[in-house]
Design an enzyme around this catalytic site. Sequence first.
Site, PDB file in Angstrom:
ATOM      1  N   CYS A 136      -0.524   4.070   2.204  1.00 13.59           N
ATOM      2  CA  CYS A 136      -0.312   3.855   3.635  1.00 13.59           C
ATOM      3  C   CYS A 136       1.131   4.110   4.048  1.00 13.59           C
ATOM      4  CB  CYS A 136      -0.678   2.417   4.017  1.00 13.59           C
ATOM      5  SG  CYS A 136      -2.292   1.861   3.470  1.00 13.59           S
ATOM      6  N   ASP A 137       2.089   3.658   3.238  1.00 13.28           N
ATOM      7  CA  ASP A 137       3.468   3.571   3.701  1.00 13.28           C
ATOM      8  C   ASP A 137       4.473   4.417   2.918  1.00 13.28           C
ATOM      9  OD1 ASP A 137       2.631   1.724   5.601  1.00 13.28           O
ATOM     10  OD2 ASP A 137       2.902   0.032   4.240  1.00 13.28           O
TER      11      ASP A 137
ATOM     12  N   CYS B  11       0.836  -1.206   0.000  1.00 14.63           N
ATOM     13  CA  CYS B  11       0.000   0.000   0.000  1.00 14.63           C
ATOM     14  C   CYS B  11       0.866   1.249   0.000  1.00 14.63           C
ATOM     15  CB  CYS B  11      -0.930  -0.001   1.218  1.00 14.63           C
ATOM     16  SG  CYS B  11      -2.033   1.438   1.290  1.00 14.63           S
TER      17      CYS B  11
END
Length: 378
Positions: free
Chosen positions: A198-199, A195
Amino acid sequence: MTAMNERNQPAPFGGLSIDFSGDTSVAAPATPAPLGGLSIALAPDAATAPGGPATAAAPDDGRTETKLLIVGSGPAGLTAAVYAARANLEPIVLAGSAPGGQLMLTSDVENYPGFPEGIQGPDLMAAFRSQAERFGTRIVDVDVDRVDLSSRPFRLWARGVEYRAEAVIVATGASAMWLGLESETRLRGRGVSACATCDGFFFRDREIAVVGGGDTAFEEASYLTRFASKIHLLHRRDEFRASKIMVERAKANPKIQIHTNTAIDEVLGDAKVDGLALRDTVTGKATTLPIEGLFIAIGHRPNTEAFRDWLEIDAKGYLVVHDETHSKIDGVFIAGDVHDHRYRQAVTAAGDGCKAAIDAERWLEAEGITEANTLTAW
């Protein structure tokens, strides 16, 4: 002010204790999430918590019939459970044999509201679960084997046990597809991610790689140029499934280097990713690429197997929703990544779970199965 119980101890919240005192003279809890004056500790073993046992998880009462059955225990399913339990629907959650959803594979979560210092993915899901159990949700860690949605009460089977419900929320999520390498599994959350949204922030000014050949891979690579110093886009073939415009944009971006006919044999590193062992799929030549992060972008697989014969599936295999969370079957609702292949975020899944629970509660009222809630449970 700290909420106190009759023993003059902080009031327990399932496995979660919250202290608003800001008193730094008190020793920090075992697993703190620092939030200024707010300290949050997730105690997996309530019996050994300081000050005596805290409120344990809700006991398994053995119920198999309910007004509302929720399938899935990620942010969508457990948020739905919180709302449904507060509305006195006595929900049962069939959580799966690997409960918690994708966040169980995530280390630092920094984009979920309310945690300015971030929180570990498993800790966040433990808090979700404790909150749902606090209000009386029964959670059973089993996978659904088959369902019968032909009439009410709806019937679902898990490990040979039949569950019946007047309404169902399907929140089974979607699973990221992985390369299947042992080293990839070992380094998930340590430089390997599925992701970028997300990261990506954690890889500012670092050299990283993205693997995949579809639109998702090119979108992830483009997004990651906001953070990384360089992105290596790896694809095992010489042609891409991505749209032509996405490929052209990547080729025009000086931060992206495209490698075709390139397969990953191993992710290198012990405590964290520090490189890739690559192989040319045409010549067989082996090379090593030093990088600090690897994003897998070869697709997601929605967890719809048990429901495919009953609910609508779109061209990508995701469930189809009508009017926000409704399915084509009255009384069956859909929430989270099992239908959402656009956002795939914990916060949007949680919002979906909230909507599905409210829609289910109102539908049950309209059907005369429950009385109108005049206490504003929401």
